[in-house]
Scaffold this active site. Structure first.
Site, PDB file in Angstrom:
ATOM      1  N   TYR A 111       0.831  -1.214   0.000  1.00 23.12           N
ATOM      2  CA  TYR A 111       0.000   0.000   0.000  1.00 23.12           C
ATOM      3  C   TYR A 111       0.860   1.255   0.000  1.00 23.12           C
ATOM      4  CZ  TYR A 111      -4.095   2.876   0.744  1.00 23.12           C
ATOM      5  OH  TYR A 111      -5.098   3.790   0.581  1.00 23.12           O
ATOM      6  N   LYS A 142       0.059   6.407 -24.282  1.00 23.57           N
ATOM      7  CA  LYS A 142       0.583   6.745 -25.603  1.00 23.57           C
ATOM      8  C   LYS A 142       2.081   6.438 -25.638  1.00 23.57           C
ATOM      9  CE  LYS A 142      -3.543   8.876 -25.596  1.00 23.57           C
ATOM     10  NZ  LYS A 142      -3.945  10.031 -24.842  1.00 23.57           N
ATOM     11  N   PHE A 181     -20.897  11.835 -30.673  1.00 20.92           N
ATOM     12  CA  PHE A 181     -20.155  10.922 -31.549  1.00 20.92           C
ATOM     13  C   PHE A 181     -19.993   9.526 -30.958  1.00 20.92           C
ATOM     14  CE2 PHE A 181     -16.142  11.226 -29.200  1.00 20.92           C
ATOM     15  CZ  PHE A 181     -16.263  12.459 -28.570  1.00 20.92           C
ATOM     16  N   ARG A 229     -13.797  12.610 -37.182  1.00 19.14           N
ATOM     17  CA  ARG A 229     -13.447  13.831 -36.469  1.00 19.14           C
ATOM     18  C   ARG A 229     -13.920  14.977 -37.347  1.00 19.14           C
ATOM     19  NH1 ARG A 229     -11.488  13.057 -31.051  1.00 19.14           N
ATOM     20  NH2 ARG A 229     -13.591  12.288 -30.977  1.00 19.14           N
ATOM     21  N   PHE A 242      -6.809  20.124 -26.058  1.00 23.59           N
ATOM     22  CA  PHE A 242      -7.166  18.714 -26.074  1.00 23.59           C
ATOM     23  C   PHE A 242      -8.403  18.573 -25.189  1.00 23.59           C
ATOM     24  CE2 PHE A 242      -7.174  14.324 -24.665  1.00 23.59           C
ATOM     25  CZ  PHE A 242      -7.212  13.709 -25.905  1.00 23.59           C
ATOM     26  N   THR A 243      -9.298  17.665 -25.566  1.00 17.98           N
ATOM     27  CA  THR A 243     -10.619  17.570 -24.929  1.00 17.98           C
ATOM     28  C   THR A 243     -10.561  17.531 -23.396  1.00 17.98           C
ATOM     29  OG1 THR A 243     -10.477  15.201 -25.315  1.00 17.98           O
ATOM     30  CG2 THR A 243     -11.776  16.477 -26.894  1.00 17.98           C
ATOM     31  N   ASP A 245       2.101  19.078 -21.857  1.00 19.10           N
ATOM     32  CA  ASP A 245       1.362  17.835 -22.042  1.00 19.10           C
ATOM     33  C   ASP A 245       2.339  16.909 -22.751  1.00 19.10           C
ATOM     34  OD1 ASP A 245      -0.119  15.694 -22.939  1.00 19.10           O
ATOM     35  OD2 ASP A 245      -1.918  16.884 -23.324  1.00 19.10           O
TER      36      ASP A 245
HETATM   37  C1  LIG Z   1      -4.858  10.959 -24.456  1.00 18.17           C
HETATM   38  C2  LIG Z   1      -4.448  12.341 -24.207  1.00 18.17           C
HETATM   39  C3  LIG Z   1      -4.659  12.957 -22.960  1.00 18.17           C
HETATM   40  C4  LIG Z   1      -5.435  12.305 -21.838  1.00 18.17           C
HETATM   41  O1  LIG Z   1      -4.853  11.133 -21.402  1.00 18.17           O
HETATM   42  P1  LIG Z   1      -5.729   9.870 -20.919  1.00 18.17           P
HETATM   43  O2  LIG Z   1      -4.675   8.877 -20.535  1.00 18.17           O
HETATM   44  O3  LIG Z   1      -6.575   9.438 -22.071  1.00 18.17           O
HETATM   45  O4  LIG Z   1      -6.533  10.308 -19.757  1.00 18.17           O
HETATM   46  C5  LIG Z   1      -4.167  14.234 -22.790  1.00 18.17           C
HETATM   47  N1  LIG Z   1      -3.549  14.889 -23.773  1.00 18.17           N
HETATM   48  C6  LIG Z   1      -3.357  14.332 -24.981  1.00 18.17           C
HETATM   49  C7  LIG Z   1      -2.641  15.113 -26.048  1.00 18.17           C
HETATM   50  C8  LIG Z   1      -3.805  13.055 -25.249  1.00 18.17           C
HETATM   51  O5  LIG Z   1      -3.643  12.530 -26.470  1.00 18.17           O
END
Ligand SMILES: *Cc1c(COP(=O)(O)O)cnc(C)c1O
Length: 459
Positions: free
Chosen positions: A74, A260, A450, A384, A126-127, A217
């Site tokens: 933990y 990623k 979507f 998209r 980014f979303t 990011d």
């Molecule tokens: C995927 C992504 C995120 C968010 O990450 P998650 O692991 O999906 O929560 C943030 N910024 C970019 C550019 C991304 O492609």
């Protein structure tokens, strides 16, 4: 097409996962059941899945071996130490807060840094990143260079920040209302386009002058580093490790989606240099994720991510990844298929407006192209365009400039032969494009339509 010019795989196959070999009749049924929405297809019915590169990567034998060494204590897991060491050594940040994925880190960063009424400038949004900024009361401002909004502009660093736009925002609202600049490397929504080191450095210098922090990011930082090596004068002889390290030397911290460039299936982190900010982050991570020494991850997942971070800075790995994406782009461009240029780091974007130029945007050409591609060859892509853009508060469609189909390439999963299938299928569809009609809604959900909308073809 001189396929021998393309870099061969820097790995061999040790385990295989069979994929669905379907008939056109089966795909017709599956597509109807999915309401012509590729998000609603079952993975079991998909041959080549290019829906996303997020969490869909193939881990190495070394990463899988690491899973068996998970220390699920933990507190004080040794795998956390490994992850911490990897981030400190490769990215150069002092503190690491593990989170369940990238948005977990965005949540914490936004909460500890943003006050209501603040402005957060960024190189395109980014979303999830923007959603967390706005939830904490900030206004997002896009300060990416204009070239990024032009799908045919061949600028080698379309992710760059326009320093004049940044300066104008500082002049307009004052530096004290800008808690940090959000600098994404690469820029996902611009098509996986990189940022030049010279630009990153210039942003950092301007930010220093006004005592504004720079938060990156880092999601696709290794792809960005490889583009710098290939394209920016003075970097050709540097290693990816050196470039990644320099890139983060111009930042105060970063959020990272390990799904990623971390080459894992789940996980992420927030990295910071400032001790006070780290203290604040740890008091939030216990509320939203877990103890600071595991956050949102298991010990084994932290081990796989730590190992993935080291593997990701291997030049052969990342150059091959970019070569695969470029290969698909080159085959399509050679056949005259309209795509977003130049080819970015993680995906190919088909220009559906040009592809189905006879289908009006409100009959959803990109949605239909994604559906036709699945029908033709079992390849799953995503829309998209107008469907993703949603409606305004008066209930009218947003009409985005770009109406695209995204073909996203998972890391180490598919071979050039798979990309030939994809390319051949798109080329066949292009030849018969005039006979295809648009779609209409059968069901339209009120938000994020979507994901779950359903359609039928127009007669
Ligand atoms: C995927 C992504 C995120 C968010 O990450 P998650 O692991 O999906 O929560 C943030 N910024 C970019 C550019 C991304 O492609």
């Amino acid at each position: 097409m001189d396929s021998y010019k393309y870099m061969a795989e820097p790995y061999k196959i040790k385990m295989v996962e069979p994929i669905a070999m379907t008939t056109r009749e089966q795909r017709e049924t599956a597509l109807k059941e999915a309401g012509y929405n590729t998000f609603l297809l079952n993975s079991e019915d998909v041959y080549i899945d290019l829906l996303t590169d997020s969490g869909t990567n193939a881990m190495s034998d070394n990463q899988w071996a690491g899973l068996m060494l998970g220390d699920e204590a933990y507190a004080g897991s040794k795998n956390f130490k490994h992850l911490q060491k990897a981030v400190q050594e490769l990215y150069g940040f002092k503190h690491v807060v593990p989170t369940h994925q990238g948005r977990g880190a965005e949540n914490i960063l936004s909460q500890i840094m943003i006050k209501p009424g603040d402005f957060v400038p960024g190189n395109m949004y980014f979303t999830t990143t923007r959603a967390h900024q706005e939830l904490n009361g900030a206004t997002f401002r896009d300060i990416i260079i204009d070239e990024a909004h032009d799908s045919q502009n061949e600028h080698p660093f379309k992710g760059n920040i326009d320093l004049n736009k940044l300066q104008a925002l500082i002049d307009e609202v004052g530096a004290e209302r800008i808690p940090y600049i959000c600098l994404a490397v690469t820029v996902n929504l611009a098509g996986g386009q990189p940022v030049a080191m010279s630009n990153i450095k210039a942003v950092w210098e301007l930010a220093q002058k006004y005592k504004i922090k720079v938060m990156m990011d880092a999601t696709r930082c290794v792809e960005n580093a490889c583009f710098i090596k290939h394209r920016e004068p003075g970097y050709g002889d540097k290693t990816i490790k050196e470039i990644v390290h320099e890139l983060f030397s111009y930042a105060d911290g970063c959020t990272m989606s390990g799904k990623k460039d971390g080459i894992v299936n789940i996980g992420g982190f927030l990295a910071l240099n400032d001790d006070d900010l780290y203290q604040k982050a740890t008091s939030l991570v216990v509320v939203y994720e877990g103890m600071p020494s595991y956050g949102g991850m298991t010990g084994r997942d932290m081990e796989a991510l730590a190992r993935g971070l080291y593997e990701s800075i291997d030049y052969h790995f990342i150059a091959h990844r970019l070569a695969q994406v470029q290969y698909l782009g080159d085959r399509l461009m050679a056949a005259g298929i309209p795509i977003v240029r130049p080819v970015g780091g993680h995906a190919i974007f088909l220009d559906a407006k040009a592809f189905y130029s006879h289908i009006p945007q409100d009959e959803f050409p990109a949605q239909m192209l994604a559906a036709q591609l699945y029908l033709q060859s079992g390849v799953r892509s995503m829309e998209r365009g107008i469907i993703s853009a949603g409606r305004d508060k008066n209930g009218n469609h947003h009409y985005p400039k770009l109406e695209l189909v995204r073909l996203t390439i998972p890391r180490r999963v598919y071979t050039y032969a798979h990309f030939d299938v994809v390319a051949n299928s798109v080329i066949d569809l292009y030849k018969t494009r005039d006979s295809v009609k648009g779609l209409r809604f059968v069901y339209e959900p009120p938000v994020l339509r979507f994901f779950t909308a359903r359609f039928e073809p127009l007669a």
